[in-house]
Design a protein around this motif. Structure first.
Motif, PDB file in Angstrom:
ATOM      1  N   LYS B  86      22.565  -3.306 111.306  1.00 32.56           N
ATOM      2  CA  LYS B  86      23.542  -3.809 110.198  1.00 32.56           C
ATOM      3  C   LYS B  86      24.996  -3.055 110.459  1.00 32.56           C
ATOM      4  CE  LYS B  86      23.909  -3.137 104.933  1.00 32.56           C
ATOM      5  NZ  LYS B  86      23.463  -3.275 103.993  1.00 32.56           N
ATOM      6  N   ASN B 107      19.442 -11.576 103.533  1.00 32.74           N
ATOM      7  CA  ASN B 107      21.189 -11.528 102.197  1.00 32.74           C
ATOM      8  C   ASN B 107      21.068 -10.771 101.489  1.00 32.74           C
ATOM      9  OD1 ASN B 107      23.863 -13.338 101.729  1.00 32.74           O
ATOM     10  ND2 ASN B 107      22.288 -13.478  99.750  1.00 32.74           N
ATOM     11  N   ALA B 110      22.404  -7.676 102.807  1.00 34.43           N
ATOM     12  CA  ALA B 110      24.086  -8.216 103.460  1.00 34.43           C
ATOM     13  C   ALA B 110      24.015  -7.832 104.546  1.00 34.43           C
ATOM     14  CB  ALA B 110      25.220  -6.330 102.836  1.00 34.43           C
ATOM     15  N   LEU B 112      23.887 -11.317 106.254  1.00 32.62           N
ATOM     16  CA  LEU B 112      24.182 -12.482 106.915  1.00 32.62           C
ATOM     17  C   LEU B 112      25.732 -13.052 106.553  1.00 32.62           C
ATOM     18  CD1 LEU B 112      21.217 -14.461 105.143  1.00 32.62           C
ATOM     19  CD2 LEU B 112      21.368 -13.292 107.959  1.00 32.62           C
ATOM     20  N   GLN B 113      26.255 -13.697 107.765  1.00 36.43           N
ATOM     21  CA  GLN B 113      27.700 -14.809 107.156  1.00 36.43           C
ATOM     22  C   GLN B 113      27.804 -15.987 105.853  1.00 36.43           C
ATOM     23  OE1 GLN B 113      30.478 -13.124 108.342  1.00 36.43           O
ATOM     24  NE2 GLN B 113      31.657 -15.094 108.073  1.00 36.43           N
ATOM     25  N   TYR B 134      23.988 -18.395 101.575  1.00 33.51           N
ATOM     26  CA  TYR B 134      24.210 -18.184 102.444  1.00 33.51           C
ATOM     27  C   TYR B 134      23.370 -18.033 104.201  1.00 33.51           C
ATOM     28  CZ  TYR B 134      19.685 -17.029 100.400  1.00 33.51           C
ATOM     29  OH  TYR B 134      18.896 -16.774 100.187  1.00 33.51           O
ATOM     30  N   LYS B 269      26.258 -11.107 110.627  1.00 37.43           N
ATOM     31  CA  LYS B 269      27.527 -10.968 110.074  1.00 37.43           C
ATOM     32  C   LYS B 269      28.489 -10.633 111.418  1.00 37.43           C
ATOM     33  CE  LYS B 269      29.002 -10.216 105.861  1.00 37.43           C
ATOM     34  NZ  LYS B 269      28.503  -8.793 104.347  1.00 37.43           N
ATOM     35  N   ASN B 270      27.886  -9.766 112.106  1.00 33.10           N
ATOM     36  CA  ASN B 270      27.628  -9.069 112.993  1.00 33.10           C
ATOM     37  C   ASN B 270      27.873  -9.452 114.513  1.00 33.10           C
ATOM     38  OD1 ASN B 270      25.527  -8.745 113.714  1.00 33.10           O
ATOM     39  ND2 ASN B 270      25.348  -6.405 113.841  1.00 33.10           N
ATOM     40  N   LYS B 274      30.579 -16.469 115.728  1.00 28.22           N
ATOM     41  CA  LYS B 274      30.229 -17.046 114.667  1.00 28.22           C
ATOM     42  C   LYS B 274      30.575 -18.471 114.585  1.00 28.22           C
ATOM     43  CE  LYS B 274      30.731 -13.898 111.666  1.00 28.22           C
ATOM     44  NZ  LYS B 274      32.066 -12.161 112.600  1.00 28.22           N
TER      45      LYS B 274
END
Lengths: 294, 353
Positions: B86, B107, B110, B112-113, B134, B269-270, B274
């Motif tokens: 994360k 989700n 925190a 997930l994009q 999400y 997210k990372n 993407k």
């Protein structure tokens, strides 16, 4: 000023600790560090959203020691492990003894056969036991065929299945450990004892057993640790009929996402296993010393 | 987004654009794939990974010049990795596949994009009830009553049948599906809104009927096959697989409603890639890929623009009336109550069965 041989000895003395350093570093990184991390997690507080909240609390340990369910799980784990260790010793000792004494040219083949089960994963071996012990399995088919049962007897998902399966898994470890220690023994003293009038039981009790004690200590410790940490066999063969510590830890980590409590269970299991292994080793070593000196 | 647009990347992208019509692919997919030399997808192994490669990896991503690398693990390992990474700026996965309840947890963590609909145009075709901000819904099934028709001759219409004394010792349950069993029990008891409370009461009653709990879904299938148990609750897709494999079972949709299970996918997210991740999500929703999964795995498509052969549609799909009976899972309550329900399931319900 030191002479050259003295300096050599001093260098060798200094080199000793250095040579164990790489292994020590590896052990620290792959065993000690994760164990310390687990210890730290066990002092955290569980949170459904954030998994765990950093804290310094013993509430996870309190929960374990105040919950009869988890104490019963630990007791079951210790009982099953002791039973499997004793069974492995009783079954494995004669095999190891014969192998150690054997001068046969087929000896290496026997050892390969002994190692062969280790090449197959625990899950595959458990699957084999499932086909043997299942309701429509081999044992029930025989029982019904010979008229000893009219309908399938429940063998799978029982403590019996776990003991059989786990003993099967650890037996090669016991035999190999005992055999490797016995190979180094001078078994001619056994013949000397027989020549001096000792019968088979006396020879075994006063000569073979004391000589094999270091092997028994090493084998039982290794096997007991393996049994205490068994996961796949208790899950697949015990089902819901029996719960041991490793599956209970998995439940907390994987199903409940309760890492702090799962970590506390793991630490308890580690400490109990270590303590039991050390105590059993001491008892065997003490018994061995007493027997030899008597 | 920190994308470097050097000369080489530009040439690769533009050459991909030139190739797109020749490949017969949608221009958006081809453009994204051509600038995606590699997308890393965290997934389960076995059939799921094989079908991802067969229906998405080869015919869509690789055909457009891209490549897929699979990070194969069970969902617990994957979720652990997602949590552990994360704080890392560079995640090891671009896309992660999880079942809906686990994806909700991720989700909340925190990691997930949010789905960028402009990069996942196929998401416009997904069934509304499965849409999430999400994640995209990939395939779905639902908990149905699975029974042996030679022992239970009249098709059951409710899971309440499990309480029938005539089925004493003949109801089998899967230990790994404990939460879904709990929710199915709540539905049968007529109150799923309060989470596991009604289900726990139902299970207390059911325990008197001595059901059997098996360690895996496969063990339940074996018990149904050898006649040890006559009834269970299971994903319809699983029941179809069992039926194909010769297990004597039929399935019935419970009148009280059914619990859906949606296999979802999301971009991390990372993720360093993407756009490639979203391109992959878009490919997962491609009608060809959805039809492939339905034919082999027995899970129903989540997009409305797929045309399945009528017999396949009737076996893997659900009627509109059944879809309307799908319960809306309150994931938050589900997640909050899960540890306590696991305690009950482990320390009380399973003991002595």
């Amino acid at each position: 000023m030191k002479t050259s041989p003295e300096r050599g000895q001093a260098v060798r003395r200094g080199l000793g600790p250095l040579m164990v350093a790489p292994a020590t570093i590896v052990i620290f990184l792959v065993i000690a560090l994760p164990a310390l991390q687990l210890l730290r997690y066990s002092l955290n507080r569980f949170d459904v959203t954030d998994l765990m909240i950093s804290a310094f609390t013993f509430e996870n340990y309190e929960k374990f020691f105040n919950d009869p369910y988890y104490l019963a799980v630990l007791a079951t784990t210790v009982k099953i492990s002791l039973l499997c260790t004793v069974l492995a010793l009783v079954l494995g000792f004669p095999v190891a003894y014969v192998l150690a004494k054997s001068q046969s040219r087929f000896k290496s083949i026997f050892i390969i056969l002994l190692v062969f089960p280790l090449l197959v994963g625990n899950v595959v071996r458990a699957a084999g036991w499932m086909t043997i012990l299942g309701d429509a399995g081999f044992v029930n088919a025989i029982l019904i065929r010979v008229g000893l049962a009219t309908e399938p007897v429940r063998l799978l998902y029982t403590p019996l299945a776990v003991v059989l399966g786990t003993t099967g898994v650890v037996l090669p470890y016991m035999v190999l450990t005992l055999q490797s220690v016995m190979e180094g023994l001078d078994l001619s003293v056994e013949e000397a004892a027989r020549n001096l009038g000792a019968n088979l039981i006396q020879t075994f009790r006063h000569v073979v057993l004391p000589m094999a004690a270091p092997g028994i200590a090493a084998g039982t410790m290794l096997v007991f640790i393996l049994c205490m940490n068994a996961y796949a066999t208790p899950v697949l063969l015990g089902g819901t009929g029996i719960t041991m510590m490793a599956p209970a830890i998995y439940d907390q980590i994987a199903k409940a996402s309760n890492w702090p409590f799962g970590s506390a269970l793991a630490i308890v299991l580690m400490i109990v296993t270590l303590a039991a292994a050390v105590v059993s080793n001491k008892i065997i070593q003490r018994g061995y010393t007493r027997t030899m000196s008597s | 987004m920190n994308h470097r647009h050097d000369r080489r990347t530009f040439l690769k992208t533009t050459s991909g654009l030139l190739l797109a019509p020749a490949l017969g692919m949608g221009s958006i997919t081809a453009r994204a794939a051509a600038s995606c030399p590699d997308v890393i997808v965290g997934t389960w192994g076995g059939d799921y990974e094989t079908l991802l490669e067969k229906n998405i990896g080869v015919p869509i991503i690789k055909a457009a010049g891209g490549n897929v690398t699979y990070d194969t693990a069970d969902q617990v390992s994957r979720m652990t990795k997602m949590r552990a990474e994360k704080t890392s700026r560079r995640g090891s996965m671009d896309v992660s596949c999880l079942v809906d309840t686990d994806m909700f947890d991720m989700n909340r963590a925190a990691v997930l994009q949010p789905v960028d609909a402009s990069m996942v145009p196929n998401s416009a075709n997904t069934m509304e009830q499965f849409r999430k901000p999400y994640a995209i819904p990939h395939i779905f099934s639902a908990m149905v009553i699975v029974y042996n028709p030679t022992k239970i001759t009249q098709a059951p219409d409710s899971f309440n049948l499990a309480l029938d004394p005539r089925l004493k010792g003949r109801v089998g349950l899967s230990d790994i599906l404990y939460t879904y069993v709990g929710m199915t029990a709540s539905l049968a008891a007529g109150d799923h809104k309060a989470g596991f409370a009604a289900g726990t009461k139902f299970l207390r009653e059911l325990k008197k009927n001595q059901p059997k709990v098996y360690p895996s879904n496969e063990a339940v299938a074996a018990a149904l096959k050898n006649g040890d148990v006559w009834m269970t609750c299971m994903w319809k897709a699983r029941a179809l697989q069992w039926k194909k494999a010769g297990v004597p079972v039929e399935f019935a949709f419970p009148t009280e409603g059914a619990l859906p299970a949606v296999f979802e996918a999301a971009v991390m997210k990372n993720s360093q890639n993407k756009p490639c991740g979203f391109n992959y999500l878009n490919a997962m929703l491609d009608p060809r890929a959805q039809a492939g999964f339905a034919a082999t795995m027995g899970y129903a498509p989540t997009v409305k623009n797929v045309q399945l052969p009528p017999d396949l549609q009737s076996s893997v799909g659900f009627t509109d009336a059944q879809l309307n009976k799908f319960v809306h899972v309150d994931y938050e309550t589900f997640a909050e109550q899960r540890p306590a329900f696991l305690d009950y399931w482990t320390k009380d319900f399973k003991v002595g069965l």
